[in-house]
Design a protein around this motif. Sequence first.
Motif, PDB file in Angstrom:
ATOM      1  N   ALA A   1       0.946  -1.156  -0.147  1.00 41.19           N
ATOM      2  CA  ALA A   1       0.140   0.117   0.116  1.00 41.19           C
ATOM      3  C   ALA A   1       0.790   1.256  -0.033  1.00 41.19           C
ATOM      4  CB  ALA A   1      -0.963   0.050   1.129  1.00 41.19           C
TER       5      ALA A   1
ATOM      6  N   LYS B   1      -4.892   0.088  -0.587  1.00 43.72           N
ATOM      7  CA  LYS B   1      -5.201   0.484   0.737  1.00 43.72           C
ATOM      8  C   LYS B   1      -6.348   0.042   1.618  1.00 43.72           C
ATOM      9  CE  LYS B   1      -5.649   4.986   3.266  1.00 43.72           C
ATOM     10  NZ  LYS B   1      -6.708   4.546   4.154  1.00 43.72           N
TER      11      LYS B   1
ATOM     12  N   ARG C   1       0.849   4.045  -2.905  1.00 45.54           N
ATOM     13  CA  ARG C   1       0.702   5.287  -2.546  1.00 45.54           C
ATOM     14  C   ARG C   1       1.960   6.315  -3.010  1.00 45.54           C
ATOM     15  NH1 ARG C   1       0.942   7.236   3.568  1.00 45.54           N
ATOM     16  NH2 ARG C   1       3.195   6.621   3.249  1.00 45.54           N
TER      17      ARG C   1
ATOM     18  N   TYR D   1      -3.750   2.299  -5.690  1.00 42.11           N
ATOM     19  CA  TYR D   1      -3.664   2.696  -4.172  1.00 42.11           C
ATOM     20  C   TYR D   1      -4.749   2.358  -3.317  1.00 42.11           C
ATOM     21  CZ  TYR D   1      -3.007   5.443  -0.116  1.00 42.11           C
ATOM     22  OH  TYR D   1      -2.972   5.928   1.050  1.00 42.11           O
TER      23      TYR D   1
END
Length: 409
Positions: free
Chosen positions: A145, A282, A149, A278
């Motif tokens: 994650a 996430k 990002r 992302y």
Amino acid sequence: MTDREHQEGAERDRAERPADRGGEVLEAARGVATGAARTLRSGMFAVRDVHAASRRHASARERLRDLEESLAADEATLARREEVEADYERIVSEQGAIVSETAEVIARQDELVGSLDAEARTLSEELDRMREEHERELRPYKKIAETARGRSEEASRAVGEAKRAVRTAEAQVKEATEQREQSIASANRSVDASQARLLKVQDELRRAQESQADAGALQRLQGELATEAAQVEASRGDVSAITRDAQASVDAAQTHLWTQKKSLEEAQREADAAKQEYDARKNEYDERLAEAQAAEKDLEDRMEDLHRRSDEAKVAHDEAAERHDEALALYDEAQGVHATPEETVRLRQSVEQQRRAVADQQGVVDQLAEGERSLRSSTRGVRLALLAAALVVVALVVLVVVLVVTAGR
């Protein structure tokens, strides 16, 4: 006798008379002092006797207070022993039952506290292991994650740079377009000026022909006409060339703008894809983290419930222990009183003796109080005389000092 001798004799008389008077005063003072001394001795003896009587009275009162306090304590002890002895059977039965009951409660609560605390320790160890396992399992998802990002942020920065490039290209297109319009307009103005000059020369040539000017003038005007016609053609050629060049600059700027817009579209697609990647990573990490936290929270809640029940068991244990100790104390007291009836008899006899001693001491205190009051009353005059004599002595001392100082002068 001369006047001078008379005067000297008078001065001697005046000098001798104060000395005579001083002697008389001193003699009188000695008599008063002697009487005051006798009064002082009598007064001091009276004060001493009153003080001694007061001390004897105070000592007797203190002795009476000690006897009364001891008597009160023994009377309370005796009353308690008699009360316990009278209610011996009930106390032993009731308090014995409470001792047995509370002993069982204490044992049960001890066992319950031990069991609950052991279970809580087991859950605590399990929670520690669970947290370590969750951290180990979540670490890769968290890393993925974070990497996604980073890519998303990098793609967003690329979009920003592409947007700035598009704005720059748009400005270049605008500048090229304005430059094209200005260049074409300037070239057209040159054509217009050349045509105006050509028309002017044509008009002059026509008027010269109509007025049958000489051949030289006509030849000069015809040369200017050819020159202006060539200039018009050249200006028109410049318009075409400038238009082509300016349009080429505009076309190049627009091509660059199109290229930058395409780059922006590509950067935006990559940014959107990176953002979606992302978000997906996430969400996956958040879901797994929520599941892990829920499992840990379940264990924490179970541990909290065990601690709460353990605390309640400890409170019940302490309450039972307090009741047990109170009941055992009453039970032991009843057994002790019942097993020692001779102590009750001894204490009862002691109380009677102390009551007589208190009564006797009260008589002594009353007698000493009366003696002190009588002595104070009978010596009141002597003690007041002592004060007066002391004042007289002070006054005589002051008087003697004054006379001595006066005589010295």
